[in-house]
Design a protein around this motif. Structure first.
Motif, PDB file in Angstrom:
ATOM      1  N   ARG A  18      -8.009  -4.536  -6.400  1.00  0.00           N
ATOM      2  CA  ARG A  18      -6.582  -4.197  -6.307  1.00  0.00           C
ATOM      3  C   ARG A  18      -6.367  -2.896  -5.544  1.00  0.00           C
ATOM      4  NH1 ARG A  18      -3.497  -5.351 -11.669  1.00  0.00           N
ATOM      5  NH2 ARG A  18      -1.769  -5.375 -10.211  1.00  0.00           N
ATOM      6  N   LEU A  19      -7.246  -1.911  -5.762  1.00  0.00           N
ATOM      7  CA  LEU A  19      -7.090  -0.639  -5.058  1.00  0.00           C
ATOM      8  C   LEU A  19      -7.487  -0.763  -3.591  1.00  0.00           C
ATOM      9  CD1 LEU A  19      -8.310   1.822  -7.815  1.00  0.00           C
ATOM     10  CD2 LEU A  19      -5.957   1.420  -7.061  1.00  0.00           C
ATOM     11  N   ASP A  20      -8.417  -1.658  -3.274  1.00  0.00           N
ATOM     12  CA  ASP A  20      -8.770  -1.923  -1.874  1.00  0.00           C
ATOM     13  C   ASP A  20      -7.549  -2.415  -1.103  1.00  0.00           C
ATOM     14  OD1 ASP A  20     -11.374  -1.125  -2.229  1.00  0.00           O
ATOM     15  OD2 ASP A  20     -12.238  -3.135  -2.044  1.00  0.00           O
ATOM     16  N   THR A  21      -6.751  -3.240  -1.741  1.00  0.00           N
ATOM     17  CA  THR A  21      -5.535  -3.749  -1.110  1.00  0.00           C
ATOM     18  C   THR A  21      -4.582  -2.608  -0.770  1.00  0.00           C
ATOM     19  OG1 THR A  21      -5.732  -5.835  -2.305  1.00  0.00           O
ATOM     20  CG2 THR A  21      -3.566  -5.309  -1.430  1.00  0.00           C
ATOM     21  N   LEU A  22      -4.490  -1.636  -1.676  1.00  0.00           N
ATOM     22  CA  LEU A  22      -3.578  -0.513  -1.463  1.00  0.00           C
ATOM     23  C   LEU A  22      -4.083   0.482  -0.421  1.00  0.00           C
ATOM     24  CD1 LEU A  22      -2.531   0.156  -5.162  1.00  0.00           C
ATOM     25  CD2 LEU A  22      -1.152  -0.903  -3.357  1.00  0.00           C
ATOM     26  N   THR A  23      -5.355   0.407  -0.077  1.00  0.00           N
ATOM     27  CA  THR A  23      -5.904   1.315   0.943  1.00  0.00           C
ATOM     28  C   THR A  23      -6.283   0.572   2.220  1.00  0.00           C
ATOM     29  OG1 THR A  23      -8.109   1.119  -0.067  1.00  0.00           O
ATOM     30  CG2 THR A  23      -6.762   3.011  -0.736  1.00  0.00           C
ATOM     31  N   ALA A  24      -5.778  -0.628   2.396  1.00  0.00           N
ATOM     32  CA  ALA A  24      -6.138  -1.439   3.563  1.00  0.00           C
ATOM     33  C   ALA A  24      -5.364  -1.044   4.825  1.00  0.00           C
ATOM     34  CB  ALA A  24      -5.919  -2.921   3.257  1.00  0.00           C
ATOM     35  N   ALA A  25      -4.162  -0.543   4.655  1.00  0.00           N
ATOM     36  CA  ALA A  25      -3.322  -0.208   5.809  1.00  0.00           C
ATOM     37  C   ALA A  25      -3.704   1.152   6.381  1.00  0.00           C
ATOM     38  CB  ALA A  25      -1.853  -0.201   5.378  1.00  0.00           C
ATOM     39  N   PRO A  26      -3.286   1.415   7.610  1.00  0.00           N
ATOM     40  CA  PRO A  26      -3.521   2.747   8.175  1.00  0.00           C
ATOM     41  C   PRO A  26      -2.763   3.822   7.391  1.00  0.00           C
ATOM     42  CG  PRO A  26      -2.858   1.189   9.892  1.00  0.00           C
ATOM     43  CD  PRO A  26      -2.667   0.506   8.569  1.00  0.00           C
ATOM     44  N   ARG A  27      -3.354   4.987   7.276  1.00  0.00           N
ATOM     45  CA  ARG A  27      -2.785   6.159   6.634  1.00  0.00           C
ATOM     46  C   ARG A  27      -2.225   5.917   5.228  1.00  0.00           C
ATOM     47  NH1 ARG A  27      -2.377   6.492  11.604  1.00  0.00           N
ATOM     48  NH2 ARG A  27      -0.454   6.457  12.674  1.00  0.00           N
ATOM     49  N   PRO A  28      -3.021   5.363   4.352  1.00  0.00           N
ATOM     50  CA  PRO A  28      -2.519   5.180   2.980  1.00  0.00           C
ATOM     51  C   PRO A  28      -2.346   6.536   2.293  1.00  0.00           C
ATOM     52  CG  PRO A  28      -4.860   4.717   3.057  1.00  0.00           C
ATOM     53  CD  PRO A  28      -4.410   4.948   4.485  1.00  0.00           C
ATOM     54  N   ASP A  29      -1.273   6.681   1.554  1.00  0.00           N
ATOM     55  CA  ASP A  29      -1.021   7.889   0.755  1.00  0.00           C
ATOM     56  C   ASP A  29      -0.917   7.411  -0.687  1.00  0.00           C
ATOM     57  OD1 ASP A  29      -0.396  10.349  -0.252  1.00  0.00           O
ATOM     58  OD2 ASP A  29       1.477  10.588   0.860  1.00  0.00           O
ATOM     59  N   LEU A  30      -2.011   7.558  -1.412  1.00  0.00           N
ATOM     60  CA  LEU A  30      -2.126   6.966  -2.746  1.00  0.00           C
ATOM     61  C   LEU A  30      -2.252   8.060  -3.801  1.00  0.00           C
ATOM     62  CD1 LEU A  30      -2.406   4.275  -4.297  1.00  0.00           C
ATOM     63  CD2 LEU A  30      -4.863   4.399  -3.856  1.00  0.00           C
ATOM     64  N   VAL A  31      -1.476   7.911  -4.854  1.00  0.00           N
ATOM     65  CA  VAL A  31      -1.552   8.794  -6.015  1.00  0.00           C
ATOM     66  C   VAL A  31      -1.949   7.938  -7.200  1.00  0.00           C
ATOM     67  CG1 VAL A  31      -0.272  10.324  -7.567  1.00  0.00           C
ATOM     68  CG2 VAL A  31       0.235  10.333  -5.109  1.00  0.00           C
ATOM     69  N   LEU A  32      -3.086   8.268  -7.827  1.00  0.00           N
ATOM     70  CA  LEU A  32      -3.520   7.557  -9.021  1.00  0.00           C
ATOM     71  C   LEU A  32      -3.216   8.421 -10.232  1.00  0.00           C
ATOM     72  CD1 LEU A  32      -6.979   6.069  -7.951  1.00  0.00           C
ATOM     73  CD2 LEU A  32      -4.708   4.996  -7.884  1.00  0.00           C
ATOM     74  N   ASP A  33      -2.327   7.933 -11.081  1.00  0.00           N
ATOM     75  CA  ASP A  33      -1.975   8.637 -12.315  1.00  0.00           C
ATOM     76  C   ASP A  33      -2.978   8.219 -13.386  1.00  0.00           C
ATOM     77  OD1 ASP A  33      -0.862   9.859 -14.509  1.00  0.00           O
ATOM     78  OD2 ASP A  33       1.110   8.931 -14.274  1.00  0.00           O
ATOM     79  N   LEU A  34      -3.877   9.124 -13.715  1.00  0.00           N
ATOM     80  CA  LEU A  34      -4.945   8.843 -14.681  1.00  0.00           C
ATOM     81  C   LEU A  34      -4.609   9.365 -16.078  1.00  0.00           C
ATOM     82  CD1 LEU A  34      -7.990   9.846 -12.452  1.00  0.00           C
ATOM     83  CD2 LEU A  34      -6.981   7.572 -12.741  1.00  0.00           C
ATOM     84  N   ARG A  35      -3.431   9.894 -16.287  1.00  0.00           N
ATOM     85  CA  ARG A  35      -3.103  10.477 -17.587  1.00  0.00           C
ATOM     86  C   ARG A  35      -3.246   9.503 -18.752  1.00  0.00           C
ATOM     87  NH1 ARG A  35       2.437  13.237 -15.983  1.00  0.00           N
ATOM     88  NH2 ARG A  35       2.553  11.200 -14.990  1.00  0.00           N
ATOM     89  N   PRO A  36      -2.912   8.213 -18.592  1.00  0.00           N
ATOM     90  CA  PRO A  36      -3.094   7.275 -19.709  1.00  0.00           C
ATOM     91  C   PRO A  36      -4.525   6.717 -19.843  1.00  0.00           C
ATOM     92  CG  PRO A  36      -1.217   6.630 -18.330  1.00  0.00           C
ATOM     93  CD  PRO A  36      -2.007   7.649 -17.579  1.00  0.00           C
ATOM     94  N   VAL A  37      -5.453   7.143 -18.991  1.00  0.00           N
ATOM     95  CA  VAL A  37      -6.834   6.650 -19.063  1.00  0.00           C
ATOM     96  C   VAL A  37      -7.517   7.283 -20.279  1.00  0.00           C
ATOM     97  CG1 VAL A  37      -9.093   6.677 -17.915  1.00  0.00           C
ATOM     98  CG2 VAL A  37      -7.024   6.176 -16.603  1.00  0.00           C
ATOM     99  N   THR A  38      -8.157   6.437 -21.090  1.00  0.00           N
ATOM    100  CA  THR A  38      -8.817   6.922 -22.304  1.00  0.00           C
ATOM    101  C   THR A  38     -10.316   7.106 -22.136  1.00  0.00           C
ATOM    102  OG1 THR A  38      -9.034   4.643 -23.093  1.00  0.00           O
ATOM    103  CG2 THR A  38      -7.093   5.886 -23.826  1.00  0.00           C
TER     104      THR A  38
END
Length: 109
Positions: free
Chosen positions: A36-56
């Protein structure tokens, strides 16, 4: 145990794609999450923020996924930011030598 869940992507005020991860990011969750994250970084110049606050929980497989996403974003002249308030996660990054690799913020942009 709750496996990692990926909340659908949203846009922040600065145009970044914000994705909230929840639960445990471990070997069992890694493959689906990577896809799923590969899909979000497939395009040129991806600007991705991963909110890890709910990760246990995050293990080495989870860290590997974060490294993969960062590398994919940078290879496409993009950016990855991690959002966490967790001192445990920040310590994990320090111990593994990754604290200077990731851009970590305490809150969403």
């Amino acid at each position: 145990m709750s496996r990692a869940a990926l909340v659908p992507a949203d846009r922040s005020g600065d145009g970044a794609t914000v994705v909230t991860l929840r639960g445990e990011i471990d070997l069992l969750a890694a493959m689906a999450l990577a896809e799923r994250l590969d899909t979000l970084t497939a395009a040129p110049r991806p600007d991705l923020v991963l909110d890890l606050r709910p990760v246990t929980f995050i293990d080495c497989a989870g860290l590997g996924i974060l490294c993969r996403v960062r590398n994919r974003a940078l290879a496409r002249q993009g950016r990855l930011r991690l959002v966490t308030e967790s001192t445990r996660f920040r310590r994990l990054l320090r111990v593994t030598g990754l604290s200077e690799v990731f851009e970590v913020q305490p809150r969403l942009p």
